[in-house]
Design a protein around this motif. Structure first.
Motif, PDB file in Angstrom:
ATOM      1  N   TYR A  91       0.852  -1.268   0.025  1.00 54.29           N
ATOM      2  CA  TYR A  91      -0.011  -0.028   0.107  1.00 54.29           C
ATOM      3  C   TYR A  91       1.003   1.185   0.036  1.00 54.29           C
ATOM      4  CZ  TYR A  91      -4.487  -2.427   0.346  1.00 54.29           C
ATOM      5  OH  TYR A  91      -5.625  -3.354   0.469  1.00 54.29           O
ATOM      6  N   ARG A  92       2.042   1.091   0.820  1.00 48.60           N
ATOM      7  CA  ARG A  92       2.945   2.201   0.715  1.00 48.60           C
ATOM      8  C   ARG A  92       3.375   2.668  -0.870  1.00 48.60           C
ATOM      9  NH1 ARG A  92       3.999   4.597   5.899  1.00 48.60           N
ATOM     10  NH2 ARG A  92       4.925   2.548   6.428  1.00 48.60           N
ATOM     11  N   LYS A  93       3.696   1.763  -1.588  1.00 49.51           N
ATOM     12  CA  LYS A  93       4.415   1.954  -2.799  1.00 49.51           C
ATOM     13  C   LYS A  93       2.930   1.928  -3.806  1.00 49.51           C
ATOM     14  CE  LYS A  93       8.354  -1.004  -2.184  1.00 49.51           C
ATOM     15  NZ  LYS A  93       9.133  -2.127  -2.451  1.00 49.51           N
ATOM     16  N   SER A  94       1.987   1.639  -3.833  1.00 46.21           N
ATOM     17  CA  SER A  94       0.957   1.517  -4.956  1.00 46.21           C
ATOM     18  C   SER A  94      -0.071   2.526  -4.501  1.00 46.21           C
ATOM     19  CB  SER A  94       0.331   0.196  -4.932  1.00 46.21           C
ATOM     20  OG  SER A  94      -0.242  -0.189  -3.708  1.00 46.21           O
ATOM     21  N   TRP A  95       0.145   3.610  -3.505  1.00 47.10           N
ATOM     22  CA  TRP A  95      -1.060   4.697  -3.390  1.00 47.10           C
ATOM     23  C   TRP A  95      -1.484   5.675  -4.700  1.00 47.10           C
ATOM     24  CZ3 TRP A  95      -0.608   9.832  -3.464  1.00 47.10           C
ATOM     25  CH2 TRP A  95       0.832  10.544  -3.202  1.00 47.10           C
ATOM     26  N   GLU A 166      -8.149   1.180   4.631  1.00 52.41           N
ATOM     27  CA  GLU A 166      -9.295   1.963   4.018  1.00 52.41           C
ATOM     28  C   GLU A 166      -9.547   3.466   4.651  1.00 52.41           C
ATOM     29  OE1 GLU A 166     -11.023   0.834   1.308  1.00 52.41           O
ATOM     30  OE2 GLU A 166      -9.590  -0.945   1.373  1.00 52.41           O
ATOM     31  N   GLY A 167      -9.481   3.492   5.578  1.00 52.69           N
ATOM     32  CA  GLY A 167      -9.692   4.773   6.379  1.00 52.69           C
ATOM     33  C   GLY A 167      -8.492   5.752   5.852  1.00 52.69           C
ATOM     34  N   GLY A 168      -7.358   5.288   5.846  1.00 52.24           N
ATOM     35  CA  GLY A 168      -6.146   6.011   5.427  1.00 52.24           C
ATOM     36  C   GLY A 168      -6.253   6.464   3.902  1.00 52.24           C
ATOM     37  N   ILE A 169      -6.859   5.446   3.123  1.00 54.59           N
ATOM     38  CA  ILE A 169      -6.898   5.926   1.856  1.00 54.59           C
ATOM     39  C   ILE A 169      -8.112   7.021   1.549  1.00 54.59           C
ATOM     40  CG2 ILE A 169      -7.714   4.825  -0.407  1.00 54.59           C
ATOM     41  CD1 ILE A 169      -6.507   2.091   0.255  1.00 54.59           C
ATOM     42  N   LEU A 170      -9.101   6.832   2.174  1.00 57.13           N
ATOM     43  CA  LEU A 170     -10.144   7.569   2.147  1.00 57.13           C
ATOM     44  C   LEU A 170     -10.152   9.008   2.681  1.00 57.13           C
ATOM     45  CD1 LEU A 170     -13.255   8.531   1.891  1.00 57.13           C
ATOM     46  CD2 LEU A 170     -13.613   7.838   4.266  1.00 57.13           C
ATOM     47  N   PHE A 180      -2.001  10.747   5.544  1.00 51.61           N
ATOM     48  CA  PHE A 180      -3.107  10.120   6.549  1.00 51.61           C
ATOM     49  C   PHE A 180      -2.883   8.636   6.066  1.00 51.61           C
ATOM     50  CE2 PHE A 180      -5.012  14.234   5.643  1.00 51.61           C
ATOM     51  CZ  PHE A 180      -5.092  14.763   6.978  1.00 51.61           C
ATOM     52  N   LEU A 181      -2.623   8.057   5.008  1.00 56.18           N
ATOM     53  CA  LEU A 181      -2.455   6.651   4.861  1.00 56.18           C
ATOM     54  C   LEU A 181      -1.140   6.116   5.304  1.00 56.18           C
ATOM     55  CD1 LEU A 181      -3.067   3.819   3.084  1.00 56.18           C
ATOM     56  CD2 LEU A 181      -2.072   4.957   1.387  1.00 56.18           C
ATOM     57  N   ASN A 182       0.130   7.183   5.204  1.00 56.10           N
ATOM     58  CA  ASN A 182       1.198   6.716   5.785  1.00 56.10           C
ATOM     59  C   ASN A 182       0.869   6.645   7.190  1.00 56.10           C
ATOM     60  OD1 ASN A 182       2.876   6.392   3.433  1.00 56.10           O
ATOM     61  ND2 ASN A 182       3.063   8.681   3.371  1.00 56.10           N
ATOM     62  N   LEU A 183       0.266   7.559   7.954  1.00 60.95           N
ATOM     63  CA  LEU A 183      -0.014   7.558   9.396  1.00 60.95           C
ATOM     64  C   LEU A 183      -0.617   5.816   9.602  1.00 60.95           C
ATOM     65  CD1 LEU A 183       0.100   8.937  11.999  1.00 60.95           C
ATOM     66  CD2 LEU A 183      -2.265   9.922  11.376  1.00 60.95           C
ATOM     67  N   ALA A 184      -1.895   5.358   8.968  1.00 64.25           N
ATOM     68  CA  ALA A 184      -2.440   4.415   9.228  1.00 64.25           C
ATOM     69  C   ALA A 184      -1.715   3.235   9.016  1.00 64.25           C
ATOM     70  CB  ALA A 184      -3.769   4.138   8.196  1.00 64.25           C
ATOM     71  N   LEU A 185      -0.612   3.202   7.919  1.00 66.04           N
ATOM     72  CA  LEU A 185       0.375   2.140   7.686  1.00 66.04           C
ATOM     73  C   LEU A 185       1.416   2.237   8.846  1.00 66.04           C
ATOM     74  CD1 LEU A 185       0.941   2.688   3.864  1.00 66.04           C
ATOM     75  CD2 LEU A 185      -0.753   0.628   4.836  1.00 66.04           C
ATOM     76  N   LEU A 189       2.205  -1.208  11.273  1.00 67.67           N
ATOM     77  CA  LEU A 189       3.562  -1.810  11.445  1.00 67.67           C
ATOM     78  C   LEU A 189       3.804  -1.863  13.074  1.00 67.67           C
ATOM     79  CD1 LEU A 189       5.734   0.189   8.899  1.00 67.67           C
ATOM     80  CD2 LEU A 189       5.126  -2.097   8.846  1.00 67.67           C
ATOM     81  N   ILE A 190       3.545  -0.672  13.756  1.00 65.09           N
ATOM     82  CA  ILE A 190       3.623  -0.748  15.206  1.00 65.09           C
ATOM     83  C   ILE A 190       2.787  -2.187  15.880  1.00 65.09           C
ATOM     84  CG2 ILE A 190       2.909   0.495  17.402  1.00 65.09           C
ATOM     85  CD1 ILE A 190       3.509   3.109  15.861  1.00 65.09           C
ATOM     86  N   MET A 191       1.657  -2.192  15.403  1.00 62.85           N
ATOM     87  CA  MET A 191       0.710  -3.249  15.898  1.00 62.85           C
ATOM     88  C   MET A 191       1.498  -4.664  15.475  1.00 62.85           C
ATOM     89  SD  MET A 191      -2.939  -1.735  14.364  1.00 62.85           S
ATOM     90  CE  MET A 191      -3.840  -3.345  14.885  1.00 62.85           C
TER      91      MET A 191
END
Length: 201
Positions: A91-95, A166-170, A180-185, A189-191
């Protein structure tokens, strides 16, 4: 593949970005004929109506994204942590590509898949359930191999991953800012490192 099948696939592929960017409801038959270069008769000779074409386009769009996601969780990566990190990296690369083609096809269809289009709603629900199940299965296999914390619920984390993505993409698509997507990703990673990994880094 027969000539009829080739024509049908051409219509689906040419309409794919159109439906995903303009919307399943807002896309008109004129939009479809312009995108495909075919007449109305050519469209209706292959599909009973716009709804049937819309369903085929959704299956095509969601299938492409699903295959890409599945590859990131595949056997190319030997450990479960590497697979999950690859999922985030995908997702990081394909956004950019996702945004340029209208955003996530599941999320876009979900906003339109109400009681007026129940068949599409059912397909979207099945797609999200399938994605969650795939992530959960990878986590469960990791638990069996002793790579993932056995005390966590795989399906809950699969759901959380999809919700965050999905929330980050939105938010990123709406604002035009990838942060926002990077924040979600980053949160995923932390999880992975702190809650799933048996040896937190």
């Amino acid at each position: 593949m027969s000539k009829a099948e080739k024509t049908k696939q051409l219509i689906i592929k040419k309409s794919a970005t159109l439906f995903n960017t303009k919307g399943y409801t807002s896309t008109s038959l004129s939009d479809i004929t312009e995108a495909t270069g075919l007449t109305k008769g050519g469209i209706y000779g292959n599909f009973e109506n716009k709804d049937e074409l819309a369903l085929e386009v959704y299956k095509y769009n969601s299938g492409l994204l699903g295959k890409s996601m599945a590859r990131s969780l595949g056997d190319e990566f030997p450990t479960t942590i590497e697979k999950l990190n690859a999922f985030v990296d995908f997702y990081r690369k394909s956004w950019k590509v996702v945004f340029e083609t209208g955003g996530c096809p599941l999320m876009n269809a979900a906003t339109e898949a109400d009681d007026q289009f129940p068949i599409l709603k059912k397909k979207v629900t099945e797609s999200f359930e399938s994605w969650i199940r795939k992530i959960a299965e990878v986590i469960i296999q990791g638990q069996k191999k002793g790579e993932i914390n056995r005390n966590i619920n795989a399906f809950e984390f699969g759901s959380l991953f999809i919700m965050l993505v999905e929330g980050g993409i939105l938010l990123s698509k709406t604002s035009g800012d990838e942060k926002f997507l990077n924040l979600a990703l980053d949160r995923i990673l932390i999880m992975i490192e702190q809650e799933l990994n048996i040896i937190p880094s």
